[in-house]
Design a protein around this motif. Structure first.
Motif, PDB file in Angstrom:
ATOM      1  N   TRP A  20      22.095 -43.051 -48.827  1.00  0.00           N
ATOM      2  CA  TRP A  20      22.644 -42.364 -47.655  1.00  0.00           C
ATOM      3  C   TRP A  20      22.323 -40.876 -47.709  1.00  0.00           C
ATOM      4  O   TRP A  20      21.844 -40.286 -46.736  1.00  0.00           O
ATOM      5  N   ASP A  21      22.563 -40.260 -48.858  1.00  0.00           N
ATOM      6  CA  ASP A  21      22.301 -38.829 -48.989  1.00  0.00           C
ATOM      7  C   ASP A  21      20.802 -38.532 -48.894  1.00  0.00           C
ATOM      8  O   ASP A  21      20.408 -37.548 -48.276  1.00  0.00           O
ATOM      9  N   TYR A  22      19.977 -39.388 -49.467  1.00  0.00           N
ATOM     10  CA  TYR A  22      18.532 -39.178 -49.409  1.00  0.00           C
ATOM     11  C   TYR A  22      18.013 -39.234 -47.974  1.00  0.00           C
ATOM     12  O   TYR A  22      17.118 -38.463 -47.598  1.00  0.00           O
ATOM     13  N   HIS A  23      18.561 -40.131 -47.179  1.00  0.00           N
ATOM     14  CA  HIS A  23      18.085 -40.282 -45.810  1.00  0.00           C
ATOM     15  C   HIS A  23      18.331 -39.040 -44.955  1.00  0.00           C
ATOM     16  O   HIS A  23      17.672 -38.864 -43.926  1.00  0.00           O
ATOM     17  N   GLN A  24      19.255 -38.194 -45.347  1.00  0.00           N
ATOM     18  CA  GLN A  24      19.563 -37.010 -44.558  1.00  0.00           C
ATOM     19  C   GLN A  24      18.733 -35.825 -45.045  1.00  0.00           C
ATOM     20  O   GLN A  24      18.587 -35.595 -46.231  1.00  0.00           O
ATOM     21  N   MET A  25      18.180 -35.081 -44.091  1.00  0.00           N
ATOM     22  CA  MET A  25      17.281 -33.985 -44.413  1.00  0.00           C
ATOM     23  C   MET A  25      18.019 -32.705 -44.779  1.00  0.00           C
ATOM     24  O   MET A  25      17.432 -31.788 -45.345  1.00  0.00           O
ATOM     25  N   HIS A  26      19.297 -32.618 -44.429  1.00  0.00           N
ATOM     26  CA  HIS A  26      20.122 -31.443 -44.747  1.00  0.00           C
ATOM     27  C   HIS A  26      19.537 -30.157 -44.149  1.00  0.00           C
ATOM     28  O   HIS A  26      19.587 -29.093 -44.765  1.00  0.00           O
ATOM     29  N   HIS A  27      18.989 -30.286 -42.960  1.00  0.00           N
ATOM     30  CA  HIS A  27      18.508 -29.106 -42.242  1.00  0.00           C
ATOM     31  C   HIS A  27      19.689 -28.314 -41.678  1.00  0.00           C
ATOM     32  O   HIS A  27      20.676 -28.900 -41.221  1.00  0.00           O
ATOM     33  N   GLN A  28      19.560 -27.003 -41.696  1.00  0.00           N
ATOM     34  CA  GLN A  28      20.554 -26.156 -41.052  1.00  0.00           C
ATOM     35  C   GLN A  28      20.261 -26.103 -39.550  1.00  0.00           C
ATOM     36  O   GLN A  28      19.123 -25.847 -39.157  1.00  0.00           O
ATOM     37  N   PRO A  29      21.257 -26.351 -38.703  1.00  0.00           N
ATOM     38  CA  PRO A  29      21.009 -26.290 -37.257  1.00  0.00           C
ATOM     39  C   PRO A  29      20.516 -24.902 -36.839  1.00  0.00           C
ATOM     40  O   PRO A  29      21.074 -23.882 -37.250  1.00  0.00           O
ATOM     41  N   ARG A  30      19.443 -24.878 -36.073  1.00  0.00           N
ATOM     42  CA  ARG A  30      18.898 -23.631 -35.529  1.00  0.00           C
ATOM     43  C   ARG A  30      18.496 -23.857 -34.080  1.00  0.00           C
ATOM     44  O   ARG A  30      18.239 -24.995 -33.690  1.00  0.00           O
TER      45      ARG A  30
END
Length: 222
Positions: A20-30
């Motif tokens: 689950w954590d790997y699938h998320q890119m953890h990009h900061q919204p811009r």
């Protein structure tokens, strides 16, 4: 353990959380020139797209998606149509939404949305993809392959795995989907559908363990 997790062991849950954590890119919204809400069974994509629009992160929102066996009964008029209606209910002006109602897979989501965006006279340099939480990485890899000249950012509802499972109501289905999406992250670059993504050893071991445990309903047919 919650009712939605009754059939899942703690070890399986721990392995699923790694994926689950790997699938998320953890990009900061811009801020972006346009956002694309990727159609699926999860109406949370439309809700989060509306939230990001109201936060002023983009002026134009595309909803993309026709139907699949998973969504035909839930969204009989097509994913994009239902997502658009939900976003309007949540305060997004109808004139800010473009519709792409034909896509049947992630590659088509990207390519057909790109055509809709171009037809609207928009030439973006940064595109925000809004998806299910476990689809961020696959959508990123697909978009980078098919639309390499724009910056791709990813976003999804900020949910932990347990909260997402509760929202869907079927833990086994969610774990099957986590495994299926990771298989596609691994295999699709070989087919030219996406760019390659490094998969950490512990994530790959978790993936193989869940396959052995029978979480296989969303794997690509062999």
């Amino acid at each position: 353990m919650s009712d939605s997790r009754q059939a899942i062991t703690e070890d399986q849950w721990r392995r699923a959380a790694l994926i689950w954590d790997y699938h998320q890119m953890h990009h900061q919204p811009r801020p972006a020139d346009v956002a694309i809400g990727l159609g699926s069974h999860d109406l949370g994509v439309a809700a989060h797209s509306a939230e990001l629009y109201r936060a002023g992160l983009f002026p134009t929102l595309v909803f993309t998606g026709g139907n699949s066996p998973t969504t035909a009964k839930v969204f009989p008029r097509g994913e994009a149509v239902h997502f658009r209606e939900h976003a309007i209910e949540l305060g997004v002006p109808a004139e800010a939404i473009l519709l792409e109602p034909k896509a049947g897979n992630t590659g088509q989501n990207v390519t057909l949305s790109r055509e809709v965006i171009a037809a609207a006279g928009i030439t973006p340099t940064r595109v925000l993809l809004v998806s299910k939480p476990y689809m961020e990485r696959r959508s990123f890899a697909t978009a980078r392959r098919l639309w390499p000249d724009v910056e791709i950012l990813c976003a999804s509802e900020p949910l932990e795995l347990d909260d997402y499972v509760k929202s869907i109501g079927d833990a086994r289905l969610v774990l099957d989907m986590l495994v299926g999406d990771l298989q596609r992250v691994v295999e699709y670059p070989k087919l030219g559908f996406a760019i390659e993504q490094e998969v950490p050893k512990d994530v790959h071991a978790a993936y193989e363990s869940l396959i052995r445990a029978g979480f296989t309903s969303r794997l690509i047919p062999s």
